[in-house]
Motif scaffolding. Structure first.
Motif, PDB file in Angstrom:
ATOM      1  N   ALA A 120       0.710  -1.086   0.109  1.00  0.00           N
ATOM      2  CA  ALA A 120      -0.119  -0.031   0.014  1.00  0.00           C
ATOM      3  C   ALA A 120       0.882   1.285  -0.111  1.00  0.00           C
ATOM      4  CB  ALA A 120      -0.926   0.155   1.268  1.00  0.00           C
ATOM      5  N   THR A 121       1.965   1.148   0.759  1.00  0.00           N
ATOM      6  CA  THR A 121       2.939   2.473   1.082  1.00  0.00           C
ATOM      7  C   THR A 121       3.593   2.628  -0.554  1.00  0.00           C
ATOM      8  OG1 THR A 121       3.363   2.298   3.267  1.00  0.00           O
ATOM      9  CG2 THR A 121       4.776   3.218   1.908  1.00  0.00           C
ATOM     10  N   ARG A 122       3.938   1.372  -1.017  1.00  0.00           N
ATOM     11  CA  ARG A 122       4.719   1.639  -2.213  1.00  0.00           C
ATOM     12  C   ARG A 122       3.896   2.136  -3.427  1.00  0.00           C
ATOM     13  NH1 ARG A 122       6.824  -3.771  -1.171  1.00  0.00           N
ATOM     14  NH2 ARG A 122       5.103  -4.467  -2.213  1.00  0.00           N
ATOM     15  N   VAL A 123       2.477   1.772  -3.431  1.00  0.00           N
ATOM     16  CA  VAL A 123       1.665   2.157  -4.712  1.00  0.00           C
ATOM     17  C   VAL A 123       1.344   3.546  -4.501  1.00  0.00           C
ATOM     18  CG1 VAL A 123       0.672  -0.241  -5.075  1.00  0.00           C
ATOM     19  CG2 VAL A 123      -0.350   1.296  -3.570  1.00  0.00           C
ATOM     20  N   THR A 124       1.215   3.982  -3.200  1.00  0.00           N
ATOM     21  CA  THR A 124       0.540   5.335  -2.661  1.00  0.00           C
ATOM     22  C   THR A 124       1.739   6.483  -3.182  1.00  0.00           C
ATOM     23  OG1 THR A 124      -0.816   4.571  -0.942  1.00  0.00           O
ATOM     24  CG2 THR A 124      -0.115   6.872  -1.151  1.00  0.00           C
ATOM     25  N   CYS A 125       2.970   5.918  -2.897  1.00  0.00           N
ATOM     26  CA  CYS A 125       4.158   6.865  -3.058  1.00  0.00           C
ATOM     27  C   CYS A 125       4.363   6.956  -4.587  1.00  0.00           C
ATOM     28  CB  CYS A 125       5.444   6.122  -2.280  1.00  0.00           C
ATOM     29  SG  CYS A 125       5.466   6.071  -0.719  1.00  0.00           S
ATOM     30  N   ARG A 126       4.418   5.990  -5.316  1.00  0.00           N
ATOM     31  CA  ARG A 126       4.485   5.783  -6.770  1.00  0.00           C
ATOM     32  C   ARG A 126       3.283   6.812  -7.303  1.00  0.00           C
ATOM     33  NH1 ARG A 126       5.318  -0.641  -7.437  1.00  0.00           N
ATOM     34  NH2 ARG A 126       7.549  -0.718  -6.438  1.00  0.00           N
ATOM     35  N   THR A 127       2.217   6.828  -7.057  1.00  0.00           N
ATOM     36  CA  THR A 127       1.057   7.480  -7.592  1.00  0.00           C
ATOM     37  C   THR A 127       1.329   8.921  -7.315  1.00  0.00           C
ATOM     38  OG1 THR A 127      -0.463   5.770  -7.616  1.00  0.00           O
ATOM     39  CG2 THR A 127      -1.425   7.931  -7.422  1.00  0.00           C
ATOM     40  N   ILE A 128       1.712   9.192  -6.047  1.00  0.00           N
ATOM     41  CA  ILE A 128       1.941  10.726  -5.728  1.00  0.00           C
ATOM     42  C   ILE A 128       3.156  11.277  -6.632  1.00  0.00           C
ATOM     43  CG2 ILE A 128       2.520  12.142  -3.894  1.00  0.00           C
ATOM     44  CD1 ILE A 128      -0.414  11.130  -3.790  1.00  0.00           C
ATOM     45  N   ASP A 129       3.955  10.545  -6.528  1.00  0.00           N
ATOM     46  CA  ASP A 129       5.264  10.908  -7.361  1.00  0.00           C
ATOM     47  C   ASP A 129       5.089  11.132  -8.940  1.00  0.00           C
ATOM     48  OD1 ASP A 129       8.017  11.611  -7.253  1.00  0.00           O
ATOM     49  OD2 ASP A 129       8.353   9.523  -8.499  1.00  0.00           O
ATOM     50  N   TYR A 155      -4.947  13.719  -1.810  1.00  0.00           N
ATOM     51  CA  TYR A 155      -5.342  12.589  -2.987  1.00  0.00           C
ATOM     52  C   TYR A 155      -6.213  11.245  -2.204  1.00  0.00           C
ATOM     53  CZ  TYR A 155      -4.825   8.766  -6.294  1.00  0.00           C
ATOM     54  OH  TYR A 155      -5.285   7.976  -6.944  1.00  0.00           O
ATOM     55  N   THR A 156      -5.587  11.051  -0.788  1.00  0.00           N
ATOM     56  CA  THR A 156      -6.289   9.958  -0.020  1.00  0.00           C
ATOM     57  C   THR A 156      -7.593  10.274   0.211  1.00  0.00           C
ATOM     58  OG1 THR A 156      -4.112   9.244   0.935  1.00  0.00           O
ATOM     59  CG2 THR A 156      -6.078   8.541   2.082  1.00  0.00           C
ATOM     60  N   ALA A 157      -7.744  11.585   0.735  1.00  0.00           N
ATOM     61  CA  ALA A 157      -9.055  12.223   1.290  1.00  0.00           C
ATOM     62  C   ALA A 157     -10.078  12.179   0.069  1.00  0.00           C
ATOM     63  CB  ALA A 157      -8.977  13.287   1.690  1.00  0.00           C
ATOM     64  N   THR A 158      -9.428  12.634  -1.308  1.00  0.00           N
ATOM     65  CA  THR A 158     -10.260  12.855  -2.207  1.00  0.00           C
ATOM     66  C   THR A 158     -10.845  11.407  -3.024  1.00  0.00           C
ATOM     67  OG1 THR A 158      -9.092  14.852  -3.150  1.00  0.00           O
ATOM     68  CG2 THR A 158     -10.118  13.659  -4.790  1.00  0.00           C
ATOM     69  N   MET A 159     -10.290  10.419  -2.811  1.00  0.00           N
ATOM     70  CA  MET A 159     -10.332   9.127  -3.367  1.00  0.00           C
ATOM     71  C   MET A 159     -11.444   8.593  -2.464  1.00  0.00           C
ATOM     72  SD  MET A 159      -8.567   7.581  -5.903  1.00  0.00           S
ATOM     73  CE  MET A 159      -8.953   5.722  -5.473  1.00  0.00           C
ATOM     74  N   LEU A 160     -11.231   8.887  -1.402  1.00  0.00           N
ATOM     75  CA  LEU A 160     -12.318   8.024  -0.334  1.00  0.00           C
ATOM     76  C   LEU A 160     -13.676   8.900  -0.668  1.00  0.00           C
ATOM     77  CD1 LEU A 160     -10.348   7.953   2.946  1.00  0.00           C
ATOM     78  CD2 LEU A 160     -11.208   6.059   1.333  1.00  0.00           C
ATOM     79  N   TYR A 161     -13.739  10.175  -0.802  1.00  0.00           N
ATOM     80  CA  TYR A 161     -14.829  11.031  -1.291  1.00  0.00           C
ATOM     81  C   TYR A 161     -15.358  10.396  -2.623  1.00  0.00           C
ATOM     82  CZ  TYR A 161     -17.764  15.259  -1.446  1.00  0.00           C
ATOM     83  OH  TYR A 161     -18.967  15.788  -1.786  1.00  0.00           O
ATOM     84  N   TRP A 162     -14.535  10.232  -3.381  1.00  0.00           N
ATOM     85  CA  TRP A 162     -15.022   9.894  -4.825  1.00  0.00           C
ATOM     86  C   TRP A 162     -15.586   8.531  -4.727  1.00  0.00           C
ATOM     87  CZ3 TRP A 162     -12.212   5.895  -7.919  1.00  0.00           C
ATOM     88  CH2 TRP A 162     -12.456   5.738  -9.262  1.00  0.00           C
ATOM     89  N   LEU A 163     -15.294   7.580  -3.936  1.00  0.00           N
ATOM     90  CA  LEU A 163     -15.793   6.208  -3.894  1.00  0.00           C
ATOM     91  C   LEU A 163     -17.274   6.420  -3.541  1.00  0.00           C
ATOM     92  CD1 LEU A 163     -12.949   4.117  -2.225  1.00  0.00           C
ATOM     93  CD2 LEU A 163     -13.734   4.074  -4.660  1.00  0.00           C
ATOM     94  N   ASP A 164     -17.656   7.057  -2.766  1.00  0.00           N
ATOM     95  CA  ASP A 164     -19.172   7.143  -2.319  1.00  0.00           C
ATOM     96  C   ASP A 164     -20.070   8.621  -3.155  1.00  0.00           C
ATOM     97  OD1 ASP A 164     -19.111   5.176  -0.697  1.00  0.00           O
ATOM     98  OD2 ASP A 164     -18.212   6.251   0.582  1.00  0.00           O
TER      99      ASP A 164
END
Length: 210
Positions: A120-129, A155-164
């Protein structure tokens, strides 16, 4: 089969698994169904993702990063201010995957498992970068870390908002993203003012000496 050819099969599998993941989650059952849809032997899904479903999720996120950059190729990013570049990158990403929100929710559930914290940490860091690089950030100083830490929260907050988000075309999510980026901009401006005060040997609110 070359590594490049096998990577293309992985790309096809993680896209084909999306409708199955809605019902089966990101599981070997879903991956085998995806392989069947592509006319491949079910064993291919196991050989493609030796670490199991979490490896498939990691590959999917990496593919999403790549497709985001490709989708932005028609945008003149240089003509936009940095906050708008970041907004555009995230907006383009969400727009592409709008029809597959439930499959992405299930992917996030895999990453949320305790044993998958590193993934989870790897994919988040890669996406943000990837988002920052798409926005033209080439910093190598301490701001490299602060920019990515700040955007991770947004980005994390936006993703959670987007899902709903039930609004048309995710309009409410885009408005939410704009507000979060504006908040970050105001905090950044205030931080720079404070840093400027202290660099000149002044305290905030202290009288100016003539």
């Amino acid at each position: 089969m070359s590594d490049a050819e096998f990577d293309k099969i992985r790309d096809q599998l993680v896209l084909a698994v999306l409708p199955h993941a809605v019902f089966e989650g990101w599981s070997m059952t879903a991956l085998q169904a995806a392989a069947a849809d592509l006319g491949l032997d079910s064993s291919v899904s196991e050989r493609a993702f030796l670490a199991g479903p979490v490896a498939a999720v990691e590959h999917f996120v990496a593919l999403a990063d790549q497709l985001m950059v490709e989708d932005l190729s028609s945008t003149d990013m240089a003509a936009l201010k940095v906050p708008e570049r970041v907004f555009k990158a995230v907006a383009v990403r969400l727009e592409r995957w709008q029809p597959h929100r439930e499959a992405i929710r299930r992917a996030l559930a895999v990453l949320a498992l305790p044993g998958n914290a590193l993934a989870a940490t790897r994919v988040t860091c890669r996406t943000i970068d990837a988002i920052w690089r798409a926005a033209g950030d080439n910093s190598h100083d301490f701001s490299w870390y602060t920019k990515r830490a700040t955007l991770t929260a947004v980005y994390t907050a936006t993703m959670l908002y987007w899902l709903d988000d039930s609004s048309d075309d995710g309009a409410d999510t885009l408005a939410f993203l704009r507000r979060r980026l504006a908040d970050v901009g105001r905090v950044t401006q205030m931080r720079r003012k404070v840093e400027g005060w202290f660099s000149r040997g002044r305290r905030p609110g202290a009288p100016h000496r003539r």
